[in-house]
Design a protein around this motif. Structure first.
Motif, PDB file in Angstrom:
ATOM      1  N   MET A  70       0.171  -1.692  -0.033  1.00 26.03           N
ATOM      2  CA  MET A  70      -0.222   0.122   0.362  1.00 26.03           C
ATOM      3  C   MET A  70       0.777   1.436   0.111  1.00 26.03           C
ATOM      4  N   ILE A  71       1.799   1.586   0.893  1.00 27.52           N
ATOM      5  CA  ILE A  71       2.759   2.705   0.779  1.00 27.52           C
ATOM      6  C   ILE A  71       3.465   2.447  -0.382  1.00 27.52           C
ATOM      7  N   GLU A  72       4.174   1.408  -1.365  1.00 27.09           N
ATOM      8  CA  GLU A  72       4.729   1.622  -2.293  1.00 27.09           C
ATOM      9  C   GLU A  72       3.891   2.022  -3.104  1.00 27.09           C
ATOM     10  N   THR A  73       2.127   1.621  -3.209  1.00 28.72           N
ATOM     11  CA  THR A  73       1.288   1.912  -4.533  1.00 28.72           C
ATOM     12  C   THR A  73       1.828   3.894  -4.517  1.00 28.72           C
ATOM     13  N   ALA A  74       0.779   3.702  -2.655  1.00 25.28           N
ATOM     14  CA  ALA A  74       0.726   4.905  -2.705  1.00 25.28           C
ATOM     15  C   ALA A  74       1.221   5.700  -2.760  1.00 25.28           C
ATOM     16  N   VAL A  75       3.199   5.910  -2.617  1.00 28.06           N
ATOM     17  CA  VAL A  75       4.350   7.063  -2.991  1.00 28.06           C
ATOM     18  C   VAL A  75       4.087   6.886  -4.860  1.00 28.06           C
ATOM     19  N   GLN A  76       3.679   6.045  -5.902  1.00 30.77           N
ATOM     20  CA  GLN A  76       4.489   5.798  -7.308  1.00 30.77           C
ATOM     21  C   GLN A  76       2.859   6.437  -7.559  1.00 30.77           C
ATOM     22  N   LEU A  77       1.429   6.135  -7.269  1.00 31.85           N
ATOM     23  CA  LEU A  77       0.696   7.303  -7.580  1.00 31.85           C
ATOM     24  C   LEU A  77       0.242   8.356  -7.397  1.00 31.85           C
ATOM     25  N   THR A  78       0.835   8.771  -6.297  1.00 33.30           N
ATOM     26  CA  THR A  78       1.370  10.666  -6.046  1.00 33.30           C
ATOM     27  C   THR A  78       2.154  11.322  -6.469  1.00 33.30           C
ATOM     28  N   GLU A  79       2.718  10.529  -6.827  1.00 35.33           N
ATOM     29  CA  GLU A  79       4.917  10.406  -7.989  1.00 35.33           C
ATOM     30  C   GLU A  79       5.178  11.445  -6.378  1.00 35.33           C
ATOM     31  N   GLY A  80       5.390  10.594  -5.876  1.00 34.54           N
ATOM     32  CA  GLY A  80       5.650  11.245  -4.654  1.00 34.54           C
ATOM     33  C   GLY A  80       5.026  12.361  -3.382  1.00 34.54           C
TER      34      GLY A  80
END
Length: 236
Positions: A70-80
């Motif tokens: 979830m954390i990895e996906t959140a970082v990717q989908l929000t472009e950091g």
């Protein structure tokens, strides 16, 4: 004792003995709501699933693995652009999942109690060791089982190893579970027996195409209450 008489009956834990997948379903809904300003729910769920699949080789199964995905996906989908406060919300979500009360599937305790006097009972489950041991303890079922195996995967090699270590021939071993991929097909491949007890909810990763499942012979139960009767239909 007949040469093929069943000696060991093993049960999957999550969504066979107690409800689990609906906890993940609710968590995915909360995750999608958190990222709603960035993407649609369907796209978020799709990308999360892709991340989970990539990470299985690194983190295995379970809530902790799911949280890292979830954390990895959140970082990717929000472009950091995701904030520390939102990461904290995901960590709190994970803690909520780990603390969820155990709700047994209908008929589980009476069925397990009935079988305990006639067979050696096992739990064979995937996931995080600490989490699974906690759920077994909180379920109130622990005393019925002679052996518990928390494994990183459920494939042919896993079941070969388990039957060897518990000293039982595969033909005298029965696996009971909701997943065709994890609980049924690999057991049949090693010469064991399996009873499929489908769950109302199923993780996409555990699903098997009907044409593949049709190549295997196994017993099907409408509910876990059918297991004692189906055991009587096996050889020996």
């Amino acid at each position: 004792m007949p040469p093929d008489a069943v000696q060991v009956v093993a049960f999957d834990a999550d969504d066979t003995l107690w409800h689990t997948e609906r906890v993940f379903v609710e968590a995915k809904e909360r995750f999608a709501a958190l990222l709603a300003p960035y993407h649609s729910p369907d796209w978020i769920e799709s990308r999360l699933y892709d991340t989970e699949m990539r990470n299985l080789q690194h983190y295995g199964y379970g809530i902790k693995s799911f949280t890292l995905s979830m954390i990895e996906t959140a970082v990717q989908l929000t472009e950091g652009r995701i904030r520390g406060q939102e990461i904290q919300q995901l960590l709190e979500l994970a803690k909520d999942m780990l603390a969820m009360p155990i709700h047994l599937m209908d008929g589980v305790e009476e069925t397990v109690a009935r079988l305990a006097g006639s067979f050696r009972l096992m739990i064979v489950t995937k996931g995080d060791l600490f989490d699974q041991e906690s759920k077994i303890a909180r379920s109130g079922l622990g005393d019925y089982f002679d052996h518990v195996e928390v494994v990183s995967s459920k494939d042919r090699a896993t079941y070969e190893d388990i039957t060897t270590r518990v000293g039982v021939s595969p033909r005298r071993f029965v696996m009971v579970g909701d997943s065709l991929r994890s609980d049924v097909l690999p057991v049949i491949e090693v010469g064991g027996n399996a009873i499929h007890v489908p769950s109302d909810t199923s993780w996409e990763h555990e699903q098997v195409p009907p044409d593949v499942a049709a190549r295997y012979e196994f017993l099907r139960a409408e509910s876990i209450r059918d297991v004692p009767r189906l055991l009587g239909e096996l050889p020996g």
